[in-house]
Design a protein around this motif. Structure first.
Motif, PDB file in Angstrom:
ATOM      1  N   CYS A  94      22.130  33.804 -12.055  1.00 52.95           N
ATOM      2  CA  CYS A  94      22.393  34.640 -12.968  1.00 52.95           C
ATOM      3  C   CYS A  94      21.303  34.227 -14.178  1.00 52.95           C
ATOM      4  O   CYS A  94      20.586  33.287 -14.396  1.00 52.95           O
ATOM      5  CB  CYS A  94      23.767  34.096 -13.961  1.00 52.95           C
ATOM      6  SG  CYS A  94      24.263  35.026 -15.343  1.00 52.95           S
ATOM      7  N   CYS A  97      22.778  32.391 -17.558  1.00 53.20           N
ATOM      8  CA  CYS A  97      23.234  30.967 -17.441  1.00 53.20           C
ATOM      9  C   CYS A  97      22.900  29.977 -16.435  1.00 53.20           C
ATOM     10  O   CYS A  97      23.163  29.066 -16.200  1.00 53.20           O
ATOM     11  CB  CYS A  97      24.764  30.828 -17.641  1.00 53.20           C
ATOM     12  SG  CYS A  97      25.838  31.893 -16.665  1.00 53.20           S
ATOM     13  N   CYS A 127      28.355  36.629 -11.641  1.00 48.97           N
ATOM     14  CA  CYS A 127      28.178  35.160 -12.055  1.00 48.97           C
ATOM     15  C   CYS A 127      29.610  34.575 -12.201  1.00 48.97           C
ATOM     16  O   CYS A 127      30.442  35.159 -13.036  1.00 48.97           O
ATOM     17  CB  CYS A 127      27.413  35.174 -13.333  1.00 48.97           C
ATOM     18  SG  CYS A 127      27.193  33.603 -14.128  1.00 48.97           S
ATOM     19  N   CYS A 130      29.752  33.401 -16.344  1.00 50.18           N
ATOM     20  CA  CYS A 130      29.563  34.444 -17.482  1.00 50.18           C
ATOM     21  C   CYS A 130      30.193  35.860 -17.182  1.00 50.18           C
ATOM     22  O   CYS A 130      30.725  36.701 -17.780  1.00 50.18           O
ATOM     23  CB  CYS A 130      28.381  34.604 -18.308  1.00 50.18           C
ATOM     24  SG  CYS A 130      27.261  35.473 -17.246  1.00 50.18           S
TER      25      CYS A 130
HETATM   26 ZN   LIG Z   1      25.948  34.006 -15.769  1.00 52.15          ZN
END
Ligand SMILES: [Zn+2]
Length: 153
Positions: A94, A97, A127, A130
């Protein structure tokens, strides 16, 4: 072979994102200060990426790379060259994050991506942190091409 992991300082945020595009584990936050970056590098065995010459002197060269260029493409090339990073796992991480993406069925992302993308793409990943959905876009392919071209010089 153990994978090289990184922690990036505030000045190389774009580099951090691009290394994530290539699948590398890069911690980055615009809230990290020098001491925190060093602490993270030590406890998690990460290489520091920095444009701060002062910070770069605080660790041996094998554990800290002074990023020379202001241009993110050249920065990516410098990191790839320095650490001999040959194997890219594009879109496995991702960009927001740093979490490892999980492949998801096309049907599962129907309501989460634009219709055109849904119709033209086959492989999607999501992801777990998130919930952002990723796919191989044309823009990314172009960017990767540019990075590779410059590498051939
Ligand atoms: Zn993420």
């Amino acid at each position: 072979m153990t994978e090289t992991m990184f922690v990036a300082d505030v000045m190389v945020g774009k580099l951090a994102r691009w290394l994530r595009v290539l699948g590398f584990d890069v911690l980055y936050s615009n809230k990290f200060d020098d001491d925190e970056i060093i602490r993270i590098a030590d406890t998690e065995n990460r290489v520091i990426l920095t444009r701060d010459a002062q910070l770069a002197t605080r660790r041996p060269r094998s554990q800290c790379l002074f990023v020379e260029s202001g241009d993110y493409k050249e920065q990516v090339q410098q990191v790839v060259r320095t650490f001999n990073l040959g194997e890219f796992k594009v879109f496995s991480r991702c960009l927001e994050c740093n979490a490892r993406l999980e492949e998801v069925d096309k049907e599962a992302v129907f309501e989460k991506v634009p219709p055109f993308v849904y119709l033209t793409q086959e492989r999607f990943a999501q992801c777990p942190t998130c919930e952002r959905v990723y796919w191989h876009g044309t823009h990314t392919e172009e960017m990767l091409k540019q990075i590779r071209l410059n590498n051939d010089k």
